[in-house]
Design a protein around this motif. Structure first.
Motif, mmCIF file in Angstrom:
data_model
loop_
_atom_site.group_PDB
_atom_site.id
_atom_site.type_symbol
_atom_site.label_atom_id
_atom_site.label_comp_id
_atom_site.label_asym_id
_atom_site.label_seq_id
_atom_site.Cartn_x
_atom_site.Cartn_y
_atom_site.Cartn_z
ATOM 1 N N GLY A 16 9.530 -18.507 43.913
ATOM 2 C CA GLY A 16 8.449 -19.190 43.190
ATOM 3 C C GLY A 16 7.376 -18.214 42.753
ATOM 4 N N CYS A 17 7.019 -17.274 43.638
ATOM 5 C CA CYS A 17 5.999 -16.293 43.296
ATOM 6 C C CYS A 17 6.428 -15.426 42.130
ATOM 7 N N GLY A 18 7.723 -15.143 42.055
ATOM 8 C CA GLY A 18 8.217 -14.318 40.964
ATOM 9 C C GLY A 18 8.077 -14.984 39.616
ATOM 10 N N ASP A 19 7.955 -16.323 39.600
ATOM 11 C CA ASP A 19 7.826 -17.045 38.348
ATOM 12 C C ASP A 19 6.373 -17.219 37.919
ATOM 13 N N GLU A 20 5.432 -16.807 38.743
ATOM 14 C CA GLU A 20 4.028 -16.982 38.409
ATOM 15 C C GLU A 20 3.650 -16.126 37.206
ATOM 16 N N LYS A 21 2.792 -16.703 36.350
ATOM 17 C CA LYS A 21 2.347 -15.999 35.156
ATOM 18 C C LYS A 21 0.867 -15.668 35.275
ATOM 19 N N THR A 22 0.454 -14.644 34.560
ATOM 20 C CA THR A 22 -0.949 -14.267 34.517
ATOM 21 C C THR A 22 -1.659 -15.146 33.502
ATOM 22 N N GLU A 23 -2.629 -15.907 33.959
ATOM 23 C CA GLU A 23 -3.387 -16.790 33.069
ATOM 24 C C GLU A 23 -4.516 -16.021 32.391
ATOM 25 N N ILE A 24 -4.565 -16.145 31.066
ATOM 26 C CA ILE A 24 -5.655 -15.571 30.278
ATOM 27 C C ILE A 24 -6.436 -16.722 29.680
ATOM 28 N N HIS A 25 -7.695 -16.835 30.044
ATOM 29 C CA HIS A 25 -8.528 -17.958 29.599
ATOM 30 C C HIS A 25 -9.305 -17.558 28.353
ATOM 31 N N ILE A 26 -9.168 -18.375 27.313
ATOM 32 C CA ILE A 26 -9.867 -18.117 26.062
ATOM 33 C C ILE A 26 -10.730 -19.310 25.708
ATOM 34 N N ALA A 27 -12.001 -19.060 25.429
ATOM 35 C CA ALA A 27 -12.924 -20.083 24.955
ATOM 36 C C ALA A 27 -13.005 -19.936 23.442
ATOM 37 N N ALA A 28 -12.642 -20.995 22.703
ATOM 38 C CA ALA A 28 -12.532 -20.888 21.250
ATOM 39 C C ALA A 28 -13.229 -22.041 20.547
ATOM 40 N N ALA A 29 -13.800 -21.746 19.405
ATOM 41 C CA ALA A 29 -14.460 -22.760 18.584
ATOM 42 C C ALA A 29 -13.485 -23.892 18.275
ATOM 43 N N SER A 30 -13.997 -25.114 18.211
ATOM 44 C CA SER A 30 -13.128 -26.277 18.023
ATOM 45 C C SER A 30 -12.359 -26.220 16.708
ATOM 46 N N SER A 31 -12.874 -25.518 15.714
ATOM 47 C CA SER A 31 -12.166 -25.405 14.431
ATOM 48 C C SER A 31 -10.917 -24.537 14.533
ATOM 49 N N LEU A 32 -10.696 -23.907 15.682
ATOM 50 C CA LEU A 32 -9.499 -23.089 15.900
ATOM 51 C C LEU A 32 -8.409 -23.846 16.658
ATOM 52 N N THR A 33 -8.629 -25.129 16.923
ATOM 53 C CA THR A 33 -7.724 -25.883 17.790
ATOM 54 C C THR A 33 -6.277 -25.830 17.314
ATOM 55 N N GLU A 34 -6.030 -26.115 16.037
ATOM 56 C CA GLU A 34 -4.649 -26.138 15.537
ATOM 57 C C GLU A 34 -4.042 -24.746 15.450
ATOM 58 N N VAL A 35 -4.785 -23.801 14.884
ATOM 59 C CA VAL A 35 -4.194 -22.498 14.596
ATOM 60 C C VAL A 35 -3.900 -21.712 15.867
ATOM 61 N N MET A 36 -4.649 -21.940 16.945
ATOM 62 C CA MET A 36 -4.406 -21.170 18.156
ATOM 63 C C MET A 36 -3.091 -21.530 18.822
ATOM 64 N N VAL A 37 -2.538 -22.700 18.508
ATOM 65 C CA VAL A 37 -1.245 -23.083 19.102
ATOM 66 C C VAL A 37 -0.140 -22.131 18.656
ATOM 67 N N PRO A 38 0.092 -21.933 17.339
ATOM 68 C CA PRO A 38 1.138 -20.979 16.949
ATOM 69 C C PRO A 38 0.797 -19.534 17.293
ATOM 70 N N VAL A 39 -0.485 -19.200 17.323
ATOM 71 C CA VAL A 39 -0.861 -17.831 17.683
ATOM 72 C C VAL A 39 -0.516 -17.554 19.146
ATOM 73 N N THR A 40 -0.888 -18.464 20.032
ATOM 74 C CA THR A 40 -0.583 -18.256 21.452
ATOM 75 C C THR A 40 0.917 -18.350 21.708
ATOM 76 N N ASP A 41 1.608 -19.243 20.988
ATOM 77 C CA ASP A 41 3.060 -19.333 21.143
ATOM 78 C C ASP A 41 3.728 -18.006 20.796
ATOM 79 N N ALA A 42 3.281 -17.394 19.707
ATOM 80 C CA ALA A 42 3.862 -16.116 19.280
ATOM 81 C C ALA A 42 3.617 -15.038 20.333
ATOM 82 N N PHE A 43 2.413 -15.017 20.890
ATOM 83 C CA PHE A 43 2.097 -14.018 21.921
ATOM 84 C C PHE A 43 2.923 -14.239 23.185
ATOM 85 N N GLU A 44 3.034 -15.495 23.612
ATOM 86 C CA GLU A 44 3.758 -15.791 24.849
ATOM 87 C C GLU A 44 5.258 -15.559 24.706
#
Length: 246
Positions: A16-44
């Motif tokens: 289980g520990c081997g599956d743990e991921k490093t969480e990166i917390h980002i605070a973003a303006a509400s106007s970025l709500t939609e676009v951050m989904v594909p951006v974070t998906d691409a990074f992950e």
């Protein structure tokens, strides 16, 4: 059987520990709500060891929360002044002007009025209510107020204003026919299927979204996502959603 279970428990724990991921917390303006989904998906996809945890709200609200101790490894604001305030508090390691946007006046698609310029608004009696983000916290509202004040219209229209806590709520007021119009970002209008852009607003100051890497962040690895936001792969996604690149 009990001995077998006791033997397996440490093994399962390690798996289980081997599956743990490093969480990166980002605070973003509400106007970025939609676009951050594909951006974070691409990074992950490229970095499966990381998980991006976003918080969306008005930029001024996020700034206040960060000052009060809320976790943020990266802050993307729709207004440089909130990043300036954090920089003055010596909370930033780095910052960059990441994106640009434009302010528009939107209304429901079924409206048949025509607006040629901002000065048409006082004579449009059929437009009874206009949603606008709280100018003291919401950058889109601050830009709208500045443009209206420059045109000498803010006081004339103030009785029509319905103030919202962020720009997305202002958009929702129009989408649900709770107001006749709203000042929002061009990217918000593009993301909606039930509003139309009536007018592009010339704002006294350009609309700039700075991104900031926090000095006292919990994850040093946040620098990887901060760098990705500036790479061409991410910038192309932002362009596809209507954002401009300074």
């Amino acid at each position: 059987m009990k001995r077998l279970i006791l033997w397996l428990l440490p093994t399962l724990f390690l798996v289980g520990c081997g599956d743990e991921k490093t969480e990166i917390h980002i605070a973003a303006a509400s106007s970025l709500t939609e676009v951050m989904v594909p951006v974070t998906d691409a990074f992950e996809r490229e970095n499966p060891e990381y998980e991006i945890v976003p918080t969306y709200s008005a930029s001024g609200t996020l700034k206040d929360q960060i000052l009060q101790g809320s976790r943020a490894d990266i802050f993307v604001s729709a207004d440089p002044r909130w990043v300036d305030e954090l920089e003055e508090a010596h909370m930033l390691e780095d910052r960059v002007d990441l994106l640009g946007n434009r302010l528009v006046l939107v209304s429901p698609t079924e409206r048949d009025w025509v607006i040629d310029e901002l000065t048409d608004l006082p004579s449009m009696h059929e437009m009874e209510t206009i949603a606008i983000g709280n100018p003291d916290l919401v950058p889109a509202g601050a830009h709208a107020r500045a443009a209206l004040e420059e045109a000498g219209l803010y006081d004339m229209l103030e009785d029509k204003f319905v103030f919202s806590g962020d720009v997305r709520t202002a958009m929702q007021y129009v989408e649900t026919d709770n107001t006749d119009a709203a000042f929002v970002y061009e990217t918000d209008a593009l993301a909606s299927g039930s509003v139309r852009s009536d007018l592009i607003i010339d704002t006294p100051e350009p609309i700039v979204y700075p991104a900031a890497l926090m000095e006292d962040r919990e994850q040093e690895e946040a620098g990887a996502f901060y760098a990705f936001l500036q790479e061409e792969e991410a910038l192309q996604i932002f362009r596809e959603h209507g954002f401009q690149i300074p």
